[in-house]
Design an enzyme around this catalytic site. Sequence first.
Site, PDB file in Angstrom:
ATOM      1  N   ASP A  16       2.998   7.505   8.253  1.00 31.25           N
ATOM      2  CA  ASP A  16       4.086   7.277   7.288  1.00 31.25           C
ATOM      3  C   ASP A  16       5.341   8.128   7.535  1.00 31.25           C
ATOM      4  OD1 ASP A  16       2.119   5.676   6.245  1.00 31.25           O
ATOM      5  OD2 ASP A  16       1.889   6.778   4.376  1.00 31.25           O
ATOM      6  N   ASP A  54       3.897   2.800   5.074  1.00 29.64           N
ATOM      7  CA  ASP A  54       3.730   2.396   3.680  1.00 29.64           C
ATOM      8  C   ASP A  54       4.647   1.206   3.438  1.00 29.64           C
ATOM      9  OD1 ASP A  54       1.848   3.667   2.100  1.00 29.64           O
ATOM     10  OD2 ASP A  54       3.305   4.770   0.903  1.00 29.64           O
ATOM     11  N   HIS A  56       5.089  -1.247   0.305  1.00 32.21           N
ATOM     12  CA  HIS A  56       4.698  -1.663  -1.036  1.00 32.21           C
ATOM     13  C   HIS A  56       5.569  -2.798  -1.571  1.00 32.21           C
ATOM     14  CE1 HIS A  56       2.018   1.697  -1.348  1.00 32.21           C
ATOM     15  NE2 HIS A  56       2.968   2.610  -1.378  1.00 32.21           N
ATOM     16  N   HIS A  60       4.132  -2.761  -7.351  1.00 29.17           N
ATOM     17  CA  HIS A  60       2.889  -2.058  -6.994  1.00 29.17           C
ATOM     18  C   HIS A  60       2.373  -1.208  -8.151  1.00 29.17           C
ATOM     19  CE1 HIS A  60      -0.104   0.078  -4.642  1.00 29.17           C
ATOM     20  NE2 HIS A  60       0.040  -0.895  -3.762  1.00 29.17           N
ATOM     21  N   HIS A  89       8.587   3.838  -4.184  1.00 27.73           N
ATOM     22  CA  HIS A  89       8.901   4.327  -2.840  1.00 27.73           C
ATOM     23  C   HIS A  89       8.425   3.331  -1.789  1.00 27.73           C
ATOM     24  CE1 HIS A  89       4.691   5.517  -3.369  1.00 27.73           C
ATOM     25  NE2 HIS A  89       4.605   5.502  -2.042  1.00 27.73           N
ATOM     26  N   LYS A 116       0.483  -0.605   5.433  1.00 31.28           N
ATOM     27  CA  LYS A 116      -0.555  -0.413   4.423  1.00 31.28           C
ATOM     28  C   LYS A 116       0.075  -0.354   3.038  1.00 31.28           C
ATOM     29  CE  LYS A 116      -0.665   4.642   5.117  1.00 31.28           C
ATOM     30  NZ  LYS A 116      -0.285   5.078   3.772  1.00 31.28           N
ATOM     31  N   CYS A 161      -1.889  11.112   2.584  1.00 33.92           N
ATOM     32  CA  CYS A 161      -2.180  10.052   3.559  1.00 33.92           C
ATOM     33  C   CYS A 161      -2.724  10.594   4.872  1.00 33.92           C
ATOM     34  CB  CYS A 161      -0.941   9.199   3.778  1.00 33.92           C
ATOM     35  SG  CYS A 161      -0.471   8.281   2.281  1.00 33.92           S
TER      36      CYS A 161
END
Length: 213
Positions: A16, A54, A56, A60, A89, A116, A161
């Site tokens: 990330d 990341d 999203h 989310h 974010h 992800k 993470c």
Amino acid sequence: MIDLDIRPGDALVIVDPQNDFCPGGALAVDGGDEIMAAIGNLAARFPLVVVTQDWHPRGHKSFASNHQGGVAFGTAEMPYGAQVLWPDHCVQGTAGADFHPGLAAALDRADLILRKGTNPAVDSYSAFYENDRSTATGLAGYLRDKKVSRCVFVGLAYDFCVAYSALDAVREGFASVIAKDLTRAIAMPAGDGGGTTVDAAERQFAEAGVAIL
């Protein structure tokens, strides 16, 4: 220069490295931008490089804004257990979700970019599993197909993470190393009377056999 004997069967997993996790971002980690150039230099030495992102959707359920009365860095109970509620974010398609520009050299070397956190109902800290701890991302199978035996982790954030990914690497049968100087931590209170989330993560590393470089 990271003092690491890199050999065939090693993979560098860059976790990330995104604008929202760097200073000025929506979920900034102190010093997150400081590690990017060195990660790029390290990536040039590895036979295989994986970068996670990341990614999203706006709705989310890990976002505090999507819970009535939700407070950023508080918690909410999800079907899969307690979930930290974050500021919005790394929303798909936004500048905050983009990779930090200092990582350009490593992206040129990337064999796989793995997105992800795309399921709006389940967060995904780990590069290997969503937070329900049963839905796999497919990374383990990919690494086995590539004959990887050891994963070296860098990126953001050390106590979330990166930590989840390193622990799951052990769970999947890989040797697991964190190059700690090329990570940065959020370091929230752990909530269990055990210091910070860094302390909690490092206790788990010791138990699981994750090596800290």
